[in-house]
Design a protein around this motif. Structure first.
Motif, short mmCIF file in Angstrom:
data_model
loop_
_atom_site.label_atom_id
_atom_site.label_comp_id
_atom_site.label_asym_id
_atom_site.label_seq_id
_atom_site.Cartn_x
_atom_site.Cartn_y
_atom_site.Cartn_z
N LEU A 78 0.81 -1.22 0.00
CA LEU A 78 0.00 0.00 0.00
C LEU A 78 0.85 1.27 0.00
O LEU A 78 0.53 2.25 0.66
CB LEU A 78 -0.97 0.01 1.19
N GLY A 79 1.93 1.24 -0.75
CA GLY A 79 2.78 2.42 -0.85
C GLY A 79 3.57 2.69 0.42
O GLY A 79 3.77 3.84 0.82
N SER A 80 4.04 1.63 1.04
CA SER A 80 4.70 1.76 2.34
C SER A 80 6.14 2.27 2.23
O SER A 80 6.74 2.28 1.17
CB SER A 80 4.71 0.40 3.05
N LEU A 81 6.63 2.68 3.37
CA LEU A 81 8.01 3.13 3.53
C LEU A 81 8.75 2.06 4.32
O LEU A 81 8.23 1.54 5.31
CB LEU A 81 8.03 4.46 4.29
N ARG A 82 9.96 1.72 3.87
CA ARG A 82 10.82 0.80 4.60
C ARG A 82 12.04 1.55 5.09
O ARG A 82 12.48 2.50 4.46
CB ARG A 82 11.30 -0.34 3.69
N ALA A 83 12.55 1.08 6.18
CA ALA A 83 13.81 1.62 6.69
C ALA A 83 14.85 0.51 6.61
O ALA A 83 14.57 -0.64 6.94
CB ALA A 83 13.66 2.09 8.13
N GLN A 84 16.01 0.86 6.13
CA GLN A 84 17.14 -0.07 6.03
C GLN A 84 18.21 0.42 6.99
O GLN A 84 18.60 1.59 6.94
CB GLN A 84 17.67 -0.08 4.59
#
Length: 150
Positions: A78-84
């Motif tokens: 759903l258009g998410s943001l990930r953090a690496q």
């Protein structure tokens, strides 16, 4: 402990930490003055709103740890943001005191603040102690990662 955005003045400490392990000594080139490549990379990271290069200071203002968070916008989920999270390092004489756990707790909270739905990391399979540590924090080996070196 104080968590803050790294400045160019922190680069020698950061690169020294990156170079101070078995794998890092084969990949990094720590020397003073630092090679220009590190300074150029820092400027690019610093200018990118999706990057956070963080240092950790103790009560005497000594830089004792570092990590980098990168935020990646996806269409999926759903258009998410990930953090690496990458390049997590602690100065040798400060290891084994719980600082790594504190750094990850800070990073997890920071990723949540930014509304990331996943915090992901990669770790070298040659680092079994690191893998156990990440598992103890709740990370799971849910995917098989692959890389292509150039």
């Amino acid at each position: 402990m104080i968590f803050r955005k790294a400045t160019e003045n922190d680069l020698p400490d950061i690169v020294a930490m990156l170079a101070d392990d078995e794998l890092g000594k084969t990949r990094e080139n720590y020397q003073i003055p630092l090679p220009k490549l590190y300074i150029d990379a820092f400027k690019k990271i610093n200018a990118d709103k999706n990057q956070e290069l963080i240092v950790v200071e103790n009560e005497t203002k000594e830089v004792i740890g570092t990590l980098q968070l990168t935020y990646i916008q996806y269409l999926n989920r759903l258009g998410s943001l990930r953090a690496q999270i990458e390049s997590v390092r602690i100065k040798k004489n400060h290891r084994g005191q719980g600082l790594g756990k504190n750094m990850f707790e800070w990073a997890i909270n920071r990723a949540k603040e930014k509304k990331a739905c996943i915090l992901q990391l990669t770790t070298d399979k040659k680092r079994p102690e690191a893998i156990k540590f990440y598992q103890s924090l709740g990370f799971t080996a849910s995917h098989e990662g692959m890389k292509m070196q150039f």
